[in-house]
Scaffold this active site. Structure first.
Site, mmCIF file in Angstrom:
data_model
loop_
_atom_site.group_PDB
_atom_site.id
_atom_site.type_symbol
_atom_site.label_atom_id
_atom_site.label_comp_id
_atom_site.label_asym_id
_atom_site.label_seq_id
_atom_site.Cartn_x
_atom_site.Cartn_y
_atom_site.Cartn_z
ATOM 1 C CE1 TYR A 1 -3.553 2.697 0.590
ATOM 2 C CE2 TYR A 1 -2.166 3.390 2.424
ATOM 3 C CZ TYR A 1 -3.224 3.624 1.567
ATOM 4 O OH TYR A 1 -3.948 4.785 1.666
ATOM 5 C CB THR B 1 -13.030 7.486 4.133
ATOM 6 O OG1 THR B 1 -11.850 6.660 4.133
ATOM 7 C CG2 THR B 1 -12.618 8.946 4.227
#
Length: 308
Positions: free
Chosen positions: A176, A213
């Protein structure tokens, strides 16, 4: 730049067109703010139901909003190509592209439709290809900008060309961080090439700090630490609307600088108002950035010079 900048400080965006990838979280908040400012907004995502829900919500909040949804799967080069063709067929120009959508730390190595590891494929390669396909429209835009979303996690990132696609080994977080470092290096290299080739495109990077989120919520499975933190340590995360401010600043503030990088101003850039982000040394390696660009063109089968 103005201290404590908010979306209320944006000038009118009437007459300006925007493509934003992602229909929830930061993408939704950017679309809402830009619609309120009078922009012509296209939300692009892979889930038509969620896209329609986002449209309904924004239209309910903003009377007369000019906003639409387009199907786009960043994990599919065919979908990206089709989206680019639709945009070039139906639009004469584009003023701002916000490369926002992403995936984070799936526990097992997953593949895109084209055989890329999911994180590098969606977060970086998909947006790299999308930008290339939209360059003809951006070249005809009014003071066109491309905004790439990075992450504070990019500080720990390295570009490992021997394992760029995680074929040799897969550990979720390092892959990531590599993908988000690649997004930042792409933003810098795009600005350098725009300057050198007179493309007329302003490239800016931003990151949202640590925001509430669905990215973390859906990242690593039902019983993961990330999901636990998002669900039960919610007070550590700033609201998505606040996290969207650096992106909105990069997309619409008149004094946002070409080649700039913006993030929240407090607590090691985890929260707050937009400010100049701390430089990441490895992101400034121009030799690596040029090689990454060339490798990315080969992997995605796009050539920026050709689409222009």
């Amino acid at each position: 730049m103005k201290t404590n900048w908010t979306a209320a400080d944006m000038p009118s965006q009437a007459g300006r067109s925007f493509v934003i990838t992602g229909t929830g979280g930061l993408g939704y908040e950017c679309g809402l703010a830009l619609a309120r400012a009078g922009g012509d907004v296209i939300l692009a995502g892979r889930n038509a139901t969620k896209g329609q829900q986002a449209l309904n919500s924004i239209r309910a909040a903003v009377a007369g909003a000019t906003i639409s949804f387009e199907l786009l799967d960043l994990a599919s080069l065919a979908s990206i190509t089709a989206f680019g063709q639709r945009m070039r067929r139906t639009r004469s120009n584009l003023d701002v592209l916000i490369n926002n959508a992403g995936v984070m730390v799936p526990p097992r190595r997953q593949m895109t439709e084209d055989g890329f590891e999911l994180q590098i494929g969606t977060n970086y390669l998909g947006h790299f290809a999308l930008t290339a396909h939209l360059m003809p429209l951006l070249a005809r835009g009014d003071k066109a900008r491309v905004v790439n979303l990075s992450s504070i996690a990019a500080r720990q990132g390295t570009i490992d060309f021997s394992n760029l696609n995680a074929e040799r080994s897969y550990t979720p977080m390092p892959i990531y961080t590599q993908s988000k470092l690649a997004c930042l290096m792409f933003a810098y290299e795009l600005q350098r090439r725009s300057n050198a080739e007179n493309w007329g495109i302003t490239s800016i990077a931003a990151h949202p700090g640590v925001s509430r989120t669905d990215l973390l919520h859906n990242a690593s499975g039902r019983f993961s630490f990330n999901r636990f933190a998002r669900s039960f340590l919610w007070f550590l995360f700033q609201p998505a609307a606040q996290g969207a401010l650096p992106t909105l600043y990069a997309a619409a503030a008149p004094d946002a600088q070409p080649g700039g990088y913006y993030g929240p101003h407090r607590l090691s850039e985890t929260r707050g108002y937009p400010a100049v982000a701390k430089p990441i040394p490895q992101a400034s390696d121009e030799q690596v950035a040029r090689r990454l660009w060339d490798v990315s063109e080969d992997m995605t089968n796009v050539r920026f010079g050709e689409v222009l």
